[in-house]
Design a protein around this motif. Structure first.
Motif, mmCIF file in Angstrom:
data_model
loop_
_atom_site.group_PDB
_atom_site.id
_atom_site.type_symbol
_atom_site.label_atom_id
_atom_site.label_comp_id
_atom_site.label_asym_id
_atom_site.label_seq_id
_atom_site.Cartn_x
_atom_site.Cartn_y
_atom_site.Cartn_z
ATOM 1 N N MET A 22 0.807 -1.321 0.045
ATOM 2 C CA MET A 22 0.153 0.059 -0.156
ATOM 3 C C MET A 22 0.822 1.373 -0.066
ATOM 4 O O MET A 22 2.046 1.334 0.568
ATOM 5 N N SER A 23 0.551 2.187 -0.670
ATOM 6 C CA SER A 23 1.058 3.396 -0.659
ATOM 7 C C SER A 23 0.859 4.359 0.823
ATOM 8 O O SER A 23 0.201 3.754 1.393
ATOM 9 N N GLN A 24 1.625 5.045 1.148
ATOM 10 C CA GLN A 24 1.488 5.822 2.244
ATOM 11 C C GLN A 24 0.191 6.706 2.383
ATOM 12 O O GLN A 24 -0.504 6.932 3.385
ATOM 13 N N GLU A 25 -0.083 7.052 1.154
ATOM 14 C CA GLU A 25 -1.717 7.900 1.232
ATOM 15 C C GLU A 25 -2.743 6.846 1.399
ATOM 16 O O GLU A 25 -3.484 7.130 2.090
ATOM 17 N N GLU A 26 -2.535 5.748 0.791
ATOM 18 C CA GLU A 26 -3.500 4.500 1.046
ATOM 19 C C GLU A 26 -3.802 4.279 2.527
ATOM 20 O O GLU A 26 -4.910 4.196 3.136
ATOM 21 N N GLN A 27 -2.622 4.004 3.031
ATOM 22 C CA GLN A 27 -2.386 3.811 4.713
ATOM 23 C C GLN A 27 -2.991 4.967 5.455
ATOM 24 O O GLN A 27 -4.087 4.557 6.357
ATOM 25 N N ALA A 28 -2.943 6.276 4.981
ATOM 26 C CA ALA A 28 -3.281 7.120 5.760
ATOM 27 C C ALA A 28 -4.758 7.358 5.641
ATOM 28 O O ALA A 28 -5.306 7.866 6.718
ATOM 29 N N ARG A 29 -5.392 7.089 4.542
ATOM 30 C CA ARG A 29 -6.796 7.219 4.424
ATOM 31 C C ARG A 29 -7.722 6.208 5.247
ATOM 32 O O ARG A 29 -8.781 6.605 5.405
ATOM 33 N N ILE A 30 -7.088 5.176 5.588
ATOM 34 C CA ILE A 30 -7.803 3.993 6.423
ATOM 35 C C ILE A 30 -7.910 4.652 7.759
ATOM 36 O O ILE A 30 -6.716 4.715 8.327
ATOM 37 N N LYS A 31 -9.138 4.253 8.208
ATOM 38 C CA LYS A 31 -9.450 5.114 9.570
ATOM 39 C C LYS A 31 -9.931 3.791 10.185
ATOM 40 O O LYS A 31 -11.071 3.250 9.756
ATOM 41 N N PRO A 32 -9.791 3.504 11.526
ATOM 42 C CA PRO A 32 -10.460 2.542 12.167
ATOM 43 C C PRO A 32 -11.775 2.879 12.669
ATOM 44 O O PRO A 32 -12.145 3.801 12.820
ATOM 45 N N GLN A 33 -12.702 1.850 12.504
ATOM 46 C CA GLN A 33 -14.207 1.775 12.939
ATOM 47 C C GLN A 33 -14.489 1.503 14.372
ATOM 48 O O GLN A 33 -13.848 0.681 14.646
ATOM 49 N N ARG A 34 -15.330 2.276 14.997
ATOM 50 C CA ARG A 34 -15.567 2.007 16.337
ATOM 51 C C ARG A 34 -17.058 2.136 16.422
ATOM 52 O O ARG A 34 -17.713 2.972 15.699
ATOM 53 N N ILE A 35 -17.531 1.550 17.745
ATOM 54 C CA ILE A 35 -18.979 1.616 18.027
ATOM 55 C C ILE A 35 -19.131 2.741 19.191
ATOM 56 O O ILE A 35 -18.413 2.575 19.942
ATOM 57 N N GLU A 36 -19.950 3.558 18.829
ATOM 58 C CA GLU A 36 -20.144 4.668 19.623
ATOM 59 C C GLU A 36 -21.525 4.615 20.211
ATOM 60 O O GLU A 36 -22.362 4.406 19.543
#
Length: 196
Positions: free
Chosen positions: A131-145
């Motif tokens: 993965m490129s650094q840009e692809e890695q940075a775009r991924i945000k973990p999802q949490r349950i709120e």
């Protein structure tokens, strides 16, 4: 995808994916089974030596062929085996990721697997890439709120605030064990999926 290690690959449609801590399993009911993981090599960076001397040491081995997958050195072997008492062809693929790290695909192909499905699995293997650094940075973990519903909230309005790509209301209802007709109760607590 795995943004911390920095790899991604595409699994064919129709496969159930089980992302476990140390491996990813993809399977189609009564069809092929794929196990993907990562292993340290004692043989160094040569995937042929890793496949022959470590991964398949002491086991029946077919011909081992060298290959490239998106610029990464790789090796593959195909031989007959069995899975849960069924005859299968086993395709083993070792890919040198860097240092002594090897990515591994184990693919069990039941007798009678169609040529098109074999091609889909080949495409899966060849889709493994960094993965490129840009692809890695775009991924945000999802949490349950959890939130408390207010007067006027509906399943449709609450689900629009969730960070999901599609079927937000259906996912909201499933997450909160609501039937398709149940109304939101002001003051009640509900769960939402959010990126952080």
């Amino acid at each position: 995808y795995h943004p911390q290690i920095g790899f991604m690959f595409t699994v064919p449609e129709g496969y159930q994916i089980d992302n476990q801590p140390h491996q990813v399993i993809a399977a189609r009911r009564n069809g092929p089974l794929v196990i993907f993981d990562m292993k340290k090599s004692r043989s160094g960076s040569d995937p042929v030596l890793f496949l022959r001397d470590e991964w398949l040491a002491g086991k029946a081995q077919g011909n081992i062929d060298r290959m490239q997958i998106n610029g990464l050195d790789a090796a593959t072997a195909l031989f007959d085996g069995s899975l849960n008492g069924r005859p299968v062809q086993l395709r083993m693929i070792a890919i040198h990721w860097g240092g002594n790290d090897m990515m591994r695909f184990q693919i069990a192909l039941p007798t009678g697997t169609s040529a098109s499905e074999v091609e889909d699995l080949k495409r899966m293997t060849y889709s493994l890439r960094q993965m490129s650094q840009e692809e890695q940075a775009r991924i945000k973990p999802q949490r349950i709120e959890t939130i408390t519903a207010k007067t006027g909230d509906t399943a449709a309005t609450l689900s629009r605030s969730m960070d999901v790509e599609n079927q937000a209301e259906a996912r909201f209802r499933a997450l909160n064990s609501l039937t398709s007709k149940e109304e939101i109760q002001p003051g009640a607590t509900y769960k939402l999926i959010r990126e952080f």
